[in-house]
Scaffold this active site. Sequence first.
Site, mmCIF file in Angstrom:
data_model
loop_
_atom_site.group_PDB
_atom_site.id
_atom_site.type_symbol
_atom_site.label_atom_id
_atom_site.label_comp_id
_atom_site.label_asym_id
_atom_site.label_seq_id
_atom_site.Cartn_x
_atom_site.Cartn_y
_atom_site.Cartn_z
ATOM 1 N N THR A 12 0.707 -1.203 -0.026
ATOM 2 C CA THR A 12 -0.220 0.119 -0.048
ATOM 3 C C THR A 12 0.919 1.317 -0.032
ATOM 4 O O THR A 12 1.853 1.289 0.762
ATOM 5 C CB THR A 12 -0.733 -0.140 1.216
ATOM 6 O OG1 THR A 12 -1.792 -0.880 1.125
ATOM 7 C CG2 THR A 12 -1.618 1.288 1.292
ATOM 8 N N HIS A 66 -6.200 -10.992 -1.396
ATOM 9 C CA HIS A 66 -5.394 -10.444 0.053
ATOM 10 C C HIS A 66 -6.055 -11.280 1.122
ATOM 11 O O HIS A 66 -7.103 -10.876 1.812
ATOM 12 C CB HIS A 66 -5.617 -9.118 0.171
ATOM 13 C CG HIS A 66 -4.923 -8.483 1.146
ATOM 14 N ND1 HIS A 66 -4.199 -9.263 2.054
ATOM 15 C CD2 HIS A 66 -4.440 -7.022 1.306
ATOM 16 C CE1 HIS A 66 -3.629 -8.141 2.755
ATOM 17 N NE2 HIS A 66 -3.451 -7.122 2.513
ATOM 18 N N ASN A 99 -2.674 -10.240 6.890
ATOM 19 C CA ASN A 99 -2.856 -8.828 7.650
ATOM 20 C C ASN A 99 -4.041 -8.273 8.216
ATOM 21 O O ASN A 99 -4.377 -7.252 8.376
ATOM 22 C CB ASN A 99 -2.266 -7.658 6.618
ATOM 23 C CG ASN A 99 -1.125 -8.063 5.964
ATOM 24 O OD1 ASN A 99 -0.281 -8.990 6.810
ATOM 25 N ND2 ASN A 99 -0.633 -7.589 4.918
ATOM 26 N N TYR A 156 -7.313 -8.478 7.364
ATOM 27 C CA TYR A 156 -8.372 -7.895 6.613
ATOM 28 C C TYR A 156 -9.547 -8.881 6.435
ATOM 29 O O TYR A 156 -9.466 -10.047 7.210
ATOM 30 C CB TYR A 156 -7.875 -7.443 5.088
ATOM 31 C CG TYR A 156 -6.849 -6.106 5.348
ATOM 32 C CD1 TYR A 156 -7.414 -5.154 5.799
ATOM 33 C CD2 TYR A 156 -5.475 -6.225 5.319
ATOM 34 C CE1 TYR A 156 -6.353 -3.953 6.397
ATOM 35 C CE2 TYR A 156 -4.512 -5.235 5.606
ATOM 36 C CZ TYR A 156 -5.093 -4.264 6.167
ATOM 37 O OH TYR A 156 -4.217 -3.124 6.322
ATOM 38 N N ASN A 185 -3.324 -5.087 12.976
ATOM 39 C CA ASN A 185 -4.904 -5.074 12.951
ATOM 40 C C ASN A 185 -5.438 -6.046 14.168
ATOM 41 O O ASN A 185 -6.702 -6.250 13.931
ATOM 42 C CB ASN A 185 -5.434 -5.294 11.567
ATOM 43 C CG ASN A 185 -4.980 -4.289 10.540
ATOM 44 O OD1 ASN A 185 -4.959 -3.063 10.803
ATOM 45 N ND2 ASN A 185 -4.708 -4.528 9.334
HETATM 46 C C1 PHB Z 1 -1.357 -0.470 5.675
HETATM 47 O O1 PHB Z 1 -1.799 0.446 4.575
HETATM 48 O O2 PHB Z 1 -0.925 -0.068 6.722
HETATM 49 C C2 PHB Z 1 -1.708 -1.755 5.156
HETATM 50 C C3 PHB Z 1 -2.255 -2.315 3.803
HETATM 51 C C4 PHB Z 1 -2.465 -3.559 3.707
HETATM 52 C C5 PHB Z 1 -1.573 -4.336 4.140
HETATM 53 C C6 PHB Z 1 -0.763 -3.984 5.553
HETATM 54 C C7 PHB Z 1 -0.740 -2.631 5.863
HETATM 55 O O3 PHB Z 1 -1.691 -5.664 4.051
#
Ligand code: PHB
Length: 379
Positions: free
Chosen positions: A29, A178, A181, A183, A238
Site C-alpha cells: 500500500t 488478499h 494482515n 483484512y 490489525n
Molecule cells: C497499511 O496500509 O498499513 C496496510 C495495508 C495493507 C496491508 C498491510 C498494511 O496488507
Amino acid sequence: MSERTPNLFTPFRLGPYELRNRVVMAPMTRSRAGEGGVPTPLMAEYYTQRAGAGLIVSEGSQVSPQGVGYPGTPGIHTDAQVAGWRRVTDAVHAKGGRIFLQLWHVGRVSHPSLQPGGALPVAPSAIGAPGELYTGQGMKPFVTPRALETDEIAGIVEQYAEGARRAYVAGFDGVELHGANGYLIDQFLRDGTNHRTDRYGGSVENRARFLEEVTAAVVDVWGGERVGVRISPMGLVNGMSDTDPVATFGYAAYALNRFNLAYLHVSETIGEQERRSADGSFVVLGRAGAEPRVSPVLKAIFRGPFIANGGYDGQTGNAAIADRQADLVAFGVPFLANPDLPERLRADAPLNTPDRATFYGGDEHGYTDYPVLQTAGAA
Ligand code: PHB
C-alpha cells in the site's frame, strides 16, 4: 543428469507465464491513488520502474466502496479505476513485465467516515480492532463493526468476482486474493475475529469457507492458474490472533489445493511487527512470527508454487529456493527502495535505504525517485 540448482534468477513457469526470474515484488500500500481511487500516471511510472521483477503483485485494491480502509488506496470497482489500471498494465507489459492485481476488502479495518452512507464497516463478528486508524480527518478509534448476516455473504463474494472481472478488463495477468494482515478474509480465518455460530464460524473448515467461496468465484473468472492467495499465519497487525495458527492455515493451504492455483504466497514477518500511524511514525505491536518459520509446514501441504515473503535478502532468498523451501521469494520494502532490485541482488550490489516517512501518501518523493544502480551515489 542433475538439474542446475535453482536460485532467484532462474526463470519460473507460473501457470501460463514464463517468469524471467523468481524475484516477486510484494504488494505494498502506497496511498497515492487519485480522486475516486483511480490509479495515476505516477503509479504507472512506479510499477514500470519495477517491471524487472519476475512478477509484480499490485498494492491492495478495494473490490467495492465498502472494502476501503484508508484514504488514497486504489479500487477496482469503477470504470475510471479500470482505465487507470490499464495505463499501469500496458506500461508494465511494454517493459516485458508481469503484474497481478491484489483484490482487497478490509472488513472491520475501516471507519464510518470512509464507508458509503457513513455505515458501519462489516466483519465476520462484531469485534472491533484495537487502537486507532487514520481516516483522512485525523486519527479515530476503530468502531465495533457490524457482523455480516449469513445471507449477505454471497454478495460480498460477488464483490470479489466483480473485481476479478474488472481486473481482466484492466489488462492484468492474474489476481491475488488478499487473505493476509487482518483484512476480511483473514478475519474469517482466525478465531480471534471470527466468533460466528453459522457455517462460516467455529471449526477450521467453517472459518475457511469464506476464503474457499471467494477463491472459487475468482477462479471462475480467471482459471486457477492465474489466481494466487496471500496469507500471513503469524501476523499481528490489525489486532489479529488465532489459538492454533498451524491448524488454521494448514487447513486453508490444504483446502486451496483443489483449485490448482498459480501460487500460495505466505507472508511471515520475523521479529518486531509494526503498524503505521497517521503522522508517518510506526507503532511496534510485538514480536510476530515464529522461529523457525511455519512456512515449511504450509509448503509441504500446498501442492502448487509457493512464494515466501518476509525478511529475505539475496543470500537467504537464494538459499530458500535452492533448498526447495520456496519456488519464488517476494520482497516488499527492498523493492520499494530499489526499482532495479533483481539486478542489484544478482550483482550483490548495495541497496538504497528506504525512507519510512514517504511509505504512505505524498508525491513522487520516496516513490519514483529512488535511484537505480548506475546513478546510485552519483548525485
Ligand atoms: C497499511 O496500509 O498499513 C496496510 C495495508 C495493507 C496491508 C498491510 C498494511 O496488507
